[in-house]
Design a protein around this motif. Sequence first.
Motif, PDB file in Angstrom:
ATOM      1  N   ARG A   5       0.842  -1.190   0.000  1.00 19.25           N
ATOM      2  CA  ARG A   5       0.000   0.000   0.000  1.00 19.25           C
ATOM      3  C   ARG A   5       0.878   1.239   0.000  1.00 19.25           C
ATOM      4  O   ARG A   5       1.595   1.490   0.973  1.00 19.25           O
ATOM      5  N   VAL A   6       0.803   1.992  -1.092  1.00 18.22           N
ATOM      6  CA  VAL A   6       1.608   3.213  -1.178  1.00 18.22           C
ATOM      7  C   VAL A   6       1.186   4.193  -0.093  1.00 18.22           C
ATOM      8  O   VAL A   6       2.013   4.835   0.553  1.00 18.22           O
ATOM      9  N   ASP A   7      -0.119   4.295   0.123  1.00 21.45           N
ATOM     10  CA  ASP A   7      -0.647   5.161   1.187  1.00 21.45           C
ATOM     11  C   ASP A   7      -0.769   4.335   2.461  1.00 21.45           C
ATOM     12  O   ASP A   7      -1.866   4.069   2.951  1.00 21.45           O
ATOM     13  N   GLU A   8       0.367   3.924   2.974  1.00 22.66           N
ATOM     14  CA  GLU A   8       0.373   3.060   4.156  1.00 22.66           C
ATOM     15  C   GLU A   8      -0.207   3.797   5.363  1.00 22.66           C
ATOM     16  O   GLU A   8       0.165   4.935   5.631  1.00 22.66           O
ATOM     17  N   PRO A   9      -1.116   3.134   6.111  1.00 18.82           N
ATOM     18  CA  PRO A   9      -1.656   3.766   7.324  1.00 18.82           C
ATOM     19  C   PRO A   9      -0.539   4.045   8.327  1.00 18.82           C
ATOM     20  O   PRO A   9       0.163   3.137   8.744  1.00 18.82           O
ATOM     21  N   ARG A  10      -0.351   5.314   8.691  1.00 20.09           N
ATOM     22  CA  ARG A  10       0.721   5.677   9.608  1.00 20.09           C
ATOM     23  C   ARG A  10       0.527   5.058  10.985  1.00 20.09           C
ATOM     24  O   ARG A  10       1.489   4.798  11.709  1.00 20.09           O
ATOM     25  N   LEU A  11      -0.740   4.798  11.324  1.00 19.44           N
ATOM     26  CA  LEU A  11      -1.022   4.290  12.657  1.00 19.44           C
ATOM     27  C   LEU A  11      -0.409   2.911  12.876  1.00 19.44           C
ATOM     28  O   LEU A  11      -0.063   2.546  14.007  1.00 19.44           O
ATOM     29  N   GLY A  12      -0.246   2.120  11.793  1.00 20.08           N
ATOM     30  CA  GLY A  12       0.332   0.786  11.940  1.00 20.08           C
ATOM     31  C   GLY A  12       1.748   0.837  12.484  1.00 20.08           C
ATOM     32  O   GLY A  12       2.099   0.122  13.431  1.00 20.08           O
ATOM     33  N   GLY A  13       2.589   1.687  11.891  1.00 22.97           N
ATOM     34  CA  GLY A  13       3.957   1.829  12.372  1.00 22.97           C
ATOM     35  C   GLY A  13       4.019   2.383  13.783  1.00 22.97           C
ATOM     36  O   GLY A  13       4.847   1.963  14.597  1.00 22.97           O
ATOM     37  N   ILE A  14       3.105   3.326  14.089  1.00 23.43           N
ATOM     38  CA  ILE A  14       3.073   3.908  15.439  1.00 23.43           C
ATOM     39  C   ILE A  14       2.703   2.849  16.466  1.00 23.43           C
ATOM     40  O   ILE A  14       3.302   2.769  17.544  1.00 23.43           O
ATOM     41  N   ARG A  15       1.723   2.010  16.114  1.00 21.91           N
ATOM     42  CA  ARG A  15       1.301   0.954  17.040  1.00 21.91           C
ATOM     43  C   ARG A  15       2.434  -0.024  17.312  1.00 21.91           C
ATOM     44  O   ARG A  15       2.654  -0.441  18.459  1.00 21.91           O
ATOM     45  N   ILE A  16       3.161  -0.418  16.275  1.00 15.66           N
ATOM     46  CA  ILE A  16       4.254  -1.384  16.457  1.00 15.66           C
ATOM     47  C   ILE A  16       5.371  -0.776  17.300  1.00 15.66           C
ATOM     48  O   ILE A  16       5.926  -1.435  18.190  1.00 15.66           O
ATOM     49  N   ARG A  17       5.708   0.490  17.048  1.00 17.57           N
ATOM     50  CA  ARG A  17       6.752   1.125  17.857  1.00 17.57           C
ATOM     51  C   ARG A  17       6.315   1.241  19.322  1.00 17.57           C
ATOM     52  O   ARG A  17       7.128   1.035  20.233  1.00 17.57           O
ATOM     53  N   GLU A  18       5.036   1.552  19.547  1.00 23.70           N
ATOM     54  CA  GLU A  18       4.535   1.655  20.910  1.00 23.70           C
ATOM     55  C   GLU A  18       4.526   0.284  21.590  1.00 23.70           C
ATOM     56  O   GLU A  18       4.862   0.164  22.767  1.00 23.70           O
ATOM     57  N   TRP A  19       4.156  -0.756  20.824  1.00 19.93           N
ATOM     58  CA  TRP A  19       4.166  -2.111  21.386  1.00 19.93           C
ATOM     59  C   TRP A  19       5.577  -2.499  21.790  1.00 19.93           C
ATOM     60  O   TRP A  19       5.795  -3.085  22.868  1.00 19.93           O
ATOM     61  N   SER A 106      -2.995  -6.646  16.295  1.00 20.29           N
ATOM     62  CA  SER A 106      -3.987  -7.394  15.520  1.00 20.29           C
ATOM     63  C   SER A 106      -4.858  -6.504  14.627  1.00 20.29           C
ATOM     64  O   SER A 106      -5.751  -7.001  13.952  1.00 20.29           O
ATOM     65  N   GLY A 107      -4.613  -5.206  14.600  1.00 21.92           N
ATOM     66  CA  GLY A 107      -5.432  -4.298  13.792  1.00 21.92           C
ATOM     67  C   GLY A 107      -5.065  -4.336  12.314  1.00 21.92           C
ATOM     68  O   GLY A 107      -3.980  -4.784  11.925  1.00 21.92           O
ATOM     69  N   ASP A 108      -5.989  -3.850  11.474  1.00 24.74           N
ATOM     70  CA  ASP A 108      -5.749  -3.820  10.028  1.00 24.74           C
ATOM     71  C   ASP A 108      -4.560  -2.934   9.670  1.00 24.74           C
ATOM     72  O   ASP A 108      -3.816  -3.222   8.724  1.00 24.74           O
ATOM     73  N   ASP A 109      -4.394  -1.835  10.408  1.00 22.20           N
ATOM     74  CA  ASP A 109      -3.285  -0.929  10.106  1.00 22.20           C
ATOM     75  C   ASP A 109      -1.937  -1.591  10.384  1.00 22.20           C
ATOM     76  O   ASP A 109      -0.970  -1.393   9.643  1.00 22.20           O
ATOM     77  N   VAL A 110      -1.876  -2.416  11.410  1.00 25.70           N
ATOM     78  CA  VAL A 110      -0.641  -3.137  11.713  1.00 25.70           C
ATOM     79  C   VAL A 110      -0.371  -4.200  10.651  1.00 25.70           C
ATOM     80  O   VAL A 110       0.768  -4.388  10.217  1.00 25.70           O
ATOM     81  N   MET A 111      -1.430  -4.888  10.228  1.00 23.05           N
ATOM     82  CA  MET A 111      -1.270  -5.891   9.168  1.00 23.05           C
ATOM     83  C   MET A 111      -0.771  -5.238   7.877  1.00 23.05           C
ATOM     84  O   MET A 111       0.076  -5.801   7.177  1.00 23.05           O
ATOM     85  N   ALA A 112      -1.298  -4.043   7.563  1.00 20.97           N
ATOM     86  CA  ALA A 112      -0.847  -3.336   6.363  1.00 20.97           C
ATOM     87  C   ALA A 112       0.629  -2.950   6.489  1.00 20.97           C
ATOM     88  O   ALA A 112       1.392  -3.049   5.522  1.00 20.97           O
ATOM     89  N   TYR A 113       1.032  -2.525   7.671  1.00 19.70           N
ATOM     90  CA  TYR A 113       2.438  -2.176   7.911  1.00 19.70           C
ATOM     91  C   TYR A 113       3.334  -3.390   7.690  1.00 19.70           C
ATOM     92  O   TYR A 113       4.382  -3.310   7.033  1.00 19.70           O
ATOM     93  N   ARG A 114       2.925  -4.547   8.224  1.00 22.41           N
ATOM     94  CA  ARG A 114       3.717  -5.765   8.067  1.00 22.41           C
ATOM     95  C   ARG A 114       3.780  -6.201   6.605  1.00 22.41           C
ATOM     96  O   ARG A 114       4.830  -6.630   6.120  1.00 22.41           O
ATOM     97  N   GLU A 115       2.639  -6.111   5.914  1.00 21.63           N
ATOM     98  CA  GLU A 115       2.616  -6.479   4.500  1.00 21.63           C
ATOM     99  C   GLU A 115       3.583  -5.624   3.698  1.00 21.63           C
ATOM    100  O   GLU A 115       4.297  -6.116   2.818  1.00 21.63           O
ATOM    101  N   ASN A 116       3.598  -4.325   3.992  1.00 19.15           N
ATOM    102  CA  ASN A 116       4.505  -3.425   3.271  1.00 19.15           C
ATOM    103  C   ASN A 116       5.969  -3.792   3.506  1.00 19.15           C
ATOM    104  O   ASN A 116       6.787  -3.741   2.586  1.00 19.15           O
ATOM    105  N   ARG A 117       6.299  -4.162   4.734  1.00 21.49           N
ATOM    106  CA  ARG A 117       7.694  -4.542   5.015  1.00 21.49           C
ATOM    107  C   ARG A 117       8.063  -5.822   4.247  1.00 21.49           C
ATOM    108  O   ARG A 117       9.179  -5.954   3.736  1.00 21.49           O
TER     109      ARG A 117
END
Length: 266
Positions: A5-19, A106-117
Motif C-alpha cells: 500500500r503506497v498510502d500506508e496507514p501511519r497508525l500501523g507503524g506507530i502501534r508497532i513502535r509503541e508495542w 492485531s489491527g488492520d493498520d498493523v497488518m498493512a504495515y507488516r505487508e509493506n515490510r
Amino acid sequence: MWIFRVDEPRLGGIRIREWRRRARNTINLLVLLMGGTTIGLVVLDQSSSPFPDKLFTAVWNGVNLITTLGAFSGFNPPQKWFMVLAMFATLMIGGFAVSKLTGMLSGDDVMAYRENRIMERKFEHLAGHVVVVGFHALGEHVARHLHEAGEIVLVLVGDQDQAHRAADSGHMVVLGSPDAFDDVLKRARLDSARAMVVTTPDGNNNLAITLLAHTLNPSLAIAVPGENPLRKGLLESAGASNVIIADDIVAKALVSKLTTAVKGEI
C-alpha cells in the motif's frame, strides 16, 4: 499474495513502535524483579551454605518466579514472606503486560504495515517481471494468461476491491490512490521490469500512465489498448510499443470466421 500500500496507514507503524516500547518496559520490570528477588533471598538466607550456593539458589528461585515454572527450592519463614511480596509484584507486572500488549498488533493498520515490510523485501530482488496496470475484466485475463505462461506478474491498482481480487489470484499487488498513481508506478520497479500492459477502461488514464512509465524507463516495452487510429498515434507518441485496437481485432476475427463458413458451404 501480499499487497503493498503506497498510502500506508501511519497508525500501523506507530502501534508497532509503541508495542515494542511497552514490551521493553515489561522486560525491564521483570529483570528488576528477578534482580531484587535474588538479592532479597540471598540476604534472608540464614543457612550456613557458601555464598556461591546461596547466590545460585536465589537466582534459580528468581528465574522460576518470573517464568512461573514454580520449581522453587525450600524457603525459611522470612524468605516465604518475601516471596509472597515478589509473587504479588509478578502478578502486577503480568497484568500490566496483558492490558498494555494484548491486541495491539492485531489491527488492520498493523497488518498493512507488516505487508509493506514484506513487499519491500520482495521488491529488492524483483526483476524481469511484467507489470499489469488495472484489474478489471481485461487486466484480470491478461494477468492470468501471463501467470499461466510462467511470468512474474505485478499488478498495479487504485481500487481496494481490485487489489484484494488480484492478491487472491496469487499476484503481487501495489495499491495506491488514483489521484497519485505516479507514486504507484515508482514502486513497480519499472527499471528492472520486462514489460508493462496497461488495461484500465479509461483511455485518458491509459495515455497518462503510458507517458509516465515511458519517462521512468524509456526502454520498457508497453502494450496498451487503443480506441481508434488517432488514439493509437497518441499512445505511440507517448511511448507505447504495441497499441491494440480491440474493434479491429474483433472485426477481423468475425470476418475470418464468416469467410471460413462461406467457403465451407461452397
